[in-house]
Motif scaffolding. Structure first.
Motif, PDB file in Angstrom:
ATOM      1  N   LEU A  36      28.439  28.653  -3.048  1.00 42.86           N
ATOM      2  CA  LEU A  36      29.161  29.820  -3.541  1.00 42.86           C
ATOM      3  C   LEU A  36      30.565  29.349  -3.913  1.00 42.86           C
ATOM      4  CD1 LEU A  36      28.042  32.340  -0.812  1.00 42.86           C
ATOM      5  CD2 LEU A  36      27.607  32.626  -3.242  1.00 42.86           C
ATOM      6  N   THR A  37      31.028  29.734  -5.083  1.00 46.51           N
ATOM      7  CA  THR A  37      32.326  29.267  -5.560  1.00 46.51           C
ATOM      8  C   THR A  37      33.269  30.436  -5.797  1.00 46.51           C
ATOM      9  OG1 THR A  37      31.527  29.299  -7.848  1.00 46.51           O
ATOM     10  CG2 THR A  37      31.290  27.227  -6.621  1.00 46.51           C
ATOM     11  N   ASN A  38      34.497  30.110  -6.195  1.00 44.96           N
ATOM     12  CA  ASN A  38      35.527  31.127  -6.461  1.00 44.96           C
ATOM     13  C   ASN A  38      35.709  32.063  -5.272  1.00 44.96           C
ATOM     14  OD1 ASN A  38      35.815  30.126  -9.111  1.00 44.96           O
ATOM     15  ND2 ASN A  38      34.143  31.423  -9.827  1.00 44.96           N
ATOM     16  N   LEU A  39      35.751  31.462  -4.078  1.00 45.67           N
ATOM     17  CA  LEU A  39      35.852  32.263  -2.857  1.00 45.67           C
ATOM     18  C   LEU A  39      37.291  32.649  -2.556  1.00 45.67           C
ATOM     19  CD1 LEU A  39      33.324  30.524  -0.446  1.00 45.67           C
ATOM     20  CD2 LEU A  39      33.230  32.875  -1.248  1.00 45.67           C
ATOM     21  N   TYR A  40      37.444  33.860  -2.080  1.00 38.12           N
ATOM     22  CA  TYR A  40      38.730  34.400  -1.636  1.00 38.12           C
ATOM     23  C   TYR A  40      38.542  34.843  -0.187  1.00 38.12           C
ATOM     24  CZ  TYR A  40      42.854  37.477  -1.607  1.00 38.12           C
ATOM     25  OH  TYR A  40      44.044  38.087  -1.301  1.00 38.12           O
ATOM     26  N   ASN A  41      39.600  34.772   0.609  1.00 41.20           N
ATOM     27  CA  ASN A  41      39.523  35.083   2.046  1.00 41.20           C
ATOM     28  C   ASN A  41      38.637  34.087   2.787  1.00 41.20           C
ATOM     29  OD1 ASN A  41      41.227  37.285   2.033  1.00 41.20           O
ATOM     30  ND2 ASN A  41      39.603  38.802   1.898  1.00 41.20           N
ATOM     31  N   ASN A  42      38.660  32.847   2.355  1.00 46.54           N
ATOM     32  CA  ASN A  42      37.868  31.798   3.000  1.00 46.54           C
ATOM     33  C   ASN A  42      38.709  30.530   3.058  1.00 46.54           C
ATOM     34  OD1 ASN A  42      35.041  31.271   4.004  1.00 46.54           O
ATOM     35  ND2 ASN A  42      35.238  29.568   2.564  1.00 46.54           N
ATOM     36  N   PRO A  43      38.543  29.722   4.122  1.00 43.78           N
ATOM     37  CA  PRO A  43      39.355  28.497   4.224  1.00 43.78           C
ATOM     38  C   PRO A  43      39.208  27.561   3.033  1.00 43.78           C
ATOM     39  CG  PRO A  43      38.289  28.979   6.309  1.00 43.78           C
ATOM     40  CD  PRO A  43      37.719  29.939   5.315  1.00 43.78           C
ATOM     41  N   THR A  44      38.019  27.560   2.403  1.00 45.08           N
ATOM     42  CA  THR A  44      37.786  26.725   1.234  1.00 45.08           C
ATOM     43  C   THR A  44      37.341  27.597   0.062  1.00 45.08           C
ATOM     44  OG1 THR A  44      35.492  26.328   1.890  1.00 45.08           O
ATOM     45  CG2 THR A  44      37.152  24.734   2.640  1.00 45.08           C
ATOM     46  N   SER A  45      37.491  27.081  -1.150  1.00 42.91           N
ATOM     47  CA  SER A  45      37.129  27.859  -2.340  1.00 42.91           C
ATOM     48  C   SER A  45      35.640  27.805  -2.637  1.00 42.91           C
ATOM     49  CB  SER A  45      37.910  27.352  -3.555  1.00 42.91           C
ATOM     50  OG  SER A  45      37.581  25.992  -3.814  1.00 42.91           O
ATOM     51  N   ALA A  46      34.915  26.952  -1.922  1.00 43.97           N
ATOM     52  CA  ALA A  46      33.462  26.851  -2.105  1.00 43.97           C
ATOM     53  C   ALA A  46      32.798  26.765  -0.734  1.00 43.97           C
ATOM     54  CB  ALA A  46      33.103  25.623  -2.941  1.00 43.97           C
ATOM     55  N   LEU A  47      31.550  27.228  -0.670  1.00 42.80           N
ATOM     56  CA  LEU A  47      30.844  27.259   0.608  1.00 42.80           C
ATOM     57  C   LEU A  47      29.349  27.158   0.349  1.00 42.80           C
ATOM     58  CD1 LEU A  47      30.917  27.922   3.745  1.00 42.80           C
ATOM     59  CD2 LEU A  47      30.565  30.301   3.053  1.00 42.80           C
ATOM     60  N   LYS A  48      28.675  26.270   1.108  1.00 39.23           N
ATOM     61  CA  LYS A  48      27.223  26.192   1.049  1.00 39.23           C
ATOM     62  C   LYS A  48      26.628  27.022   2.178  1.00 39.23           C
ATOM     63  CE  LYS A  48      26.366  21.754  -1.205  1.00 39.23           C
ATOM     64  NZ  LYS A  48      25.650  20.455  -1.090  1.00 39.23           N
ATOM     65  N   LEU A  49      25.447  27.576   1.935  1.00 38.28           N
ATOM     66  CA  LEU A  49      24.791  28.357   2.976  1.00 38.28           C
ATOM     67  C   LEU A  49      24.460  27.486   4.183  1.00 38.28           C
ATOM     68  CD1 LEU A  49      22.420  30.714   0.947  1.00 38.28           C
ATOM     69  CD2 LEU A  49      24.647  31.213   1.934  1.00 38.28           C
ATOM     70  N   SER A  50      24.240  26.193   3.952  1.00 39.49           N
ATOM     71  CA  SER A  50      23.955  25.290   5.067  1.00 39.49           C
ATOM     72  C   SER A  50      25.167  25.138   5.989  1.00 39.49           C
ATOM     73  CB  SER A  50      23.527  23.912   4.538  1.00 39.49           C
ATOM     74  OG  SER A  50      24.548  23.355   3.730  1.00 39.49           O
ATOM     75  N   ASP A  51      26.361  25.446   5.485  1.00 38.25           N
ATOM     76  CA  ASP A  51      27.552  25.419   6.338  1.00 38.25           C
ATOM     77  C   ASP A  51      27.502  26.496   7.412  1.00 38.25           C
ATOM     78  OD1 ASP A  51      28.519  23.386   4.726  1.00 38.25           O
ATOM     79  OD2 ASP A  51      29.671  24.736   3.449  1.00 38.25           O
ATOM     80  N   LEU A  52      26.627  27.486   7.202  1.00 40.51           N
ATOM     81  CA  LEU A  52      26.513  28.610   8.136  1.00 40.51           C
ATOM     82  C   LEU A  52      25.222  28.525   8.944  1.00 40.51           C
ATOM     83  CD1 LEU A  52      27.620  31.381   5.619  1.00 40.51           C
ATOM     84  CD2 LEU A  52      29.041  30.274   7.358  1.00 40.51           C
ATOM     85  N   LYS A  53      24.658  27.344   9.023  1.00 44.98           N
ATOM     86  CA  LYS A  53      23.387  27.144   9.718  1.00 44.98           C
ATOM     87  C   LYS A  53      23.476  27.659  11.149  1.00 44.98           C
ATOM     88  CE  LYS A  53      19.875  23.610  10.595  1.00 44.98           C
ATOM     89  NZ  LYS A  53      19.525  22.173  10.476  1.00 44.98           N
ATOM     90  N   GLY A  54      22.428  28.380  11.561  1.00 43.44           N
ATOM     91  CA  GLY A  54      22.399  28.932  12.906  1.00 43.44           C
ATOM     92  C   GLY A  54      22.876  30.368  12.972  1.00 43.44           C
ATOM     93  N   LYS A  55      23.430  30.880  11.869  1.00 41.71           N
ATOM     94  CA  LYS A  55      23.896  32.264  11.822  1.00 41.71           C
ATOM     95  C   LYS A  55      23.050  33.084  10.846  1.00 41.71           C
ATOM     96  CE  LYS A  55      28.837  31.912  12.942  1.00 41.71           C
ATOM     97  NZ  LYS A  55      30.198  32.303  12.504  1.00 41.71           N
ATOM     98  N   TYR A  56      22.996  34.379  11.097  1.00 46.16           N
ATOM     99  CA  TYR A  56      22.489  35.292  10.082  1.00 46.16           C
ATOM    100  C   TYR A  56      23.567  35.451   9.015  1.00 46.16           C
ATOM    101  CZ  TYR A  56      18.534  36.644  12.998  1.00 46.16           C
ATOM    102  OH  TYR A  56      17.385  36.618  13.732  1.00 46.16           O
ATOM    103  N   VAL A  57      23.138  35.518   7.767  1.00 48.80           N
ATOM    104  CA  VAL A  57      24.064  35.660   6.649  1.00 48.80           C
ATOM    105  C   VAL A  57      23.735  36.946   5.898  1.00 48.80           C
ATOM    106  CG1 VAL A  57      24.919  34.669   4.494  1.00 48.80           C
ATOM    107  CG2 VAL A  57      24.351  33.163   6.417  1.00 48.80           C
TER     108      VAL A  57
END
Length: 435
Positions: A36-57
């Motif tokens: 996911l790109t062009n992120l606002y309110n996030n430490p980084t401007s891009a985020l992969k769903l695998s970065d949230l592994k172990g959580k419900y999204v």
């Protein structure tokens, strides 16, 4: 023109990952690990769903013009704060510039400090999760599989707890019918050549809920065949009851001014023991009437009133009337005593108080009647005029505790009490059929 063509190629490439082209996803599918790109309110401007592994999204697709979407954002922010160790909410929006979208949020008090991640203009996500109606909510389990696809009405703490505890849910899934023609006759689903609308036929029809289409009202005029068609799609049973009074569709009914004298009120008012989409599918209907083109507005309303009243009586066993009845009401009067507490209104947090600064008693009464569901209908007996100004701050946590609300209001020079008052109410009552 070249720039637009190149952009289209780039968007298409976003769906081509690890040698595989991904199609629109459904419940049970594995979500590809795309950034996911062009992120606002996030430490980084891009985020992969695998970065949230172990959580419900929870992916919440919304748009700034959608009022129910904005209401859902408030609830999502609250739930994210409470269950942050087990889930992550990411919101996605595509309509408008980043600056205009953020300005819209900042102009709404409950969202002025919105903290959830926002993904702007991630076109490939809209190809993975195509939809016609927002909110569009994707629930992804910790393994990366889609557990559910719903609307914003499913964003409740009860559903969050159910998902976290069970892992699997049996909710009504959201379906968007992208090819549905709202201007076609309701019966044309079984008439491919659309001859029914073209023949000398005037009729009305009621069907059950239609999946994947919006709740809306359409008026279509066919000058060639001399016909006028009115259609109300996916209206609740209570909305149809109200149409027997108004002769028009679409209006909601304030439950404060509703009296149900029926054996099963859950057919008219949402039963919170089941998820909203399931209840809505069971208790909403589509209504359409084809009339002569020259039918006047008043004749249309008269026809709809009589037509739906007859249908409700025969098929649902109920009659609907508008009556004056004495019901318990919250009477507001002005205190004769000086205000005991001096509140610094300018320093009050909008997240904890509903404020009426330099406002009118009419605005306060409207709030009680439309935005405070736990209270009876409010009646203004203060004697204040439209030109009289008031300053009142209501703690949001007392709205469901009348004694505390009463105390808070009294401290600010207004008295409230529960007494019977004559109110204009919608009455839905069971009909006793005579054999």
């Amino acid at each position: 023109m070249k720039f637009l063509t190149l952009l289209g190629v780039m968007v298409a490439l976003c769906l081509y990952v690890n040698g595989q082209t991904y199609k629109a996803l459904k419940v049970g599918d594995k979500v590809p690990d795309i950034s996911l790109t062009n992120l606002y309110n996030n430490p980084t401007s891009a985020l992969k769903l695998s970065d949230l592994k172990g959580k419900y999204v929870i992916l919440d697709f919304w748009e700034p013009y959608c009022s129910s979407c904005l209401e859902a954002l408030v609830q999502l922010e609250h739930l994210q704060a409470k269950y942050s160790s087990q889930m992550q909410v990411i919101t996605l929006v595509s309509n408008g510039t980043k600056e205009k979208i953020l300005a819209k949020l900042q102009a709404i008090k409950p969202l002025s400090k919105f903290s959830l991640p926002i993904a702007f203009h991630n076109d490939f996500m809209y190809k993975l999760f195509p939809h016609e109606i927002v909110s569009h909510v994707i629930w992804i389990d910790p393994t990366g599989k889609i557990a559910a696809i719903t609307g914003s009405k499913n964003i409740t703490e009860r559903n969050i707890i159910e998902l976290l505890e069970k892992g699997k849910v049996n909710w009504q899934m959201k379906v968007d019918a992208s090819t549905f023609d709202y201007n076609a006759p309701l019966l044309s689903a079984t008439d491919d050549d659309n001859q029914l609308f073209q023949r000398e036929a005037f009729y009305s029809v009621v069907t059950g809920h239609k999946k994947g289409i919006a709740a809306t009202n359409i008026v279509t005029r066919d000058t060639l065949n001399g016909k006028l068609m009115i259609s109300n799609f996916n209206e609740t049973l209570l909305q149809l009851c109200n149409s027997t009074i108004t002769g028009a569709g679409g209006a909601t009914v304030n439950p404060k001014y509703l009296i149900l004298e029926t054996p099963d009120p859950s057919k008219f008012i949402y039963d919170s023991t089941i998820d909203f989409d399931t209840w809505y599918a069971q208790n909403s209907y589509c209504y359409s009437a084809v009339l002569p083109y020259e039918t006047s507005k008043e004749d249309i309303r008269s026809f709809v009133r009589a037509n739906l009243a007859q249908w409700l009586q025969i098929t649902k066993g109920v009659s609907v009337t508008r009556e004056k009845r004495m019901i318990n009401s919250m009477v507001i009067t002005k205190s004769t005593h000086a205000i005991k507490v001096n509140i610094a209104y300018k320093n009050i947090s909008s997240n904890q108080f509903k404020t009426f600064i330099n406002s009118t008693i009419g605005n306060l009464t409207w709030f009680f009647n439309h935005d405070a569901p736990g209270l009876p209908p409010a009646v203004d007996e203060t004697g204040l005029s439209k030109s009289d100004r008031i300053n009142v701050a209501i703690p949001l946590n007392v709205l469901n505790h009348f004694d505390q609300l009463q105390k808070s209001m009294a401290q600010q020079g207004l008295l409230i009490r529960i007494e019977p008052r004559l109110q204009d109410v919608l009455v839905v009552k069971q009909v006793i059929h005579q054999n």
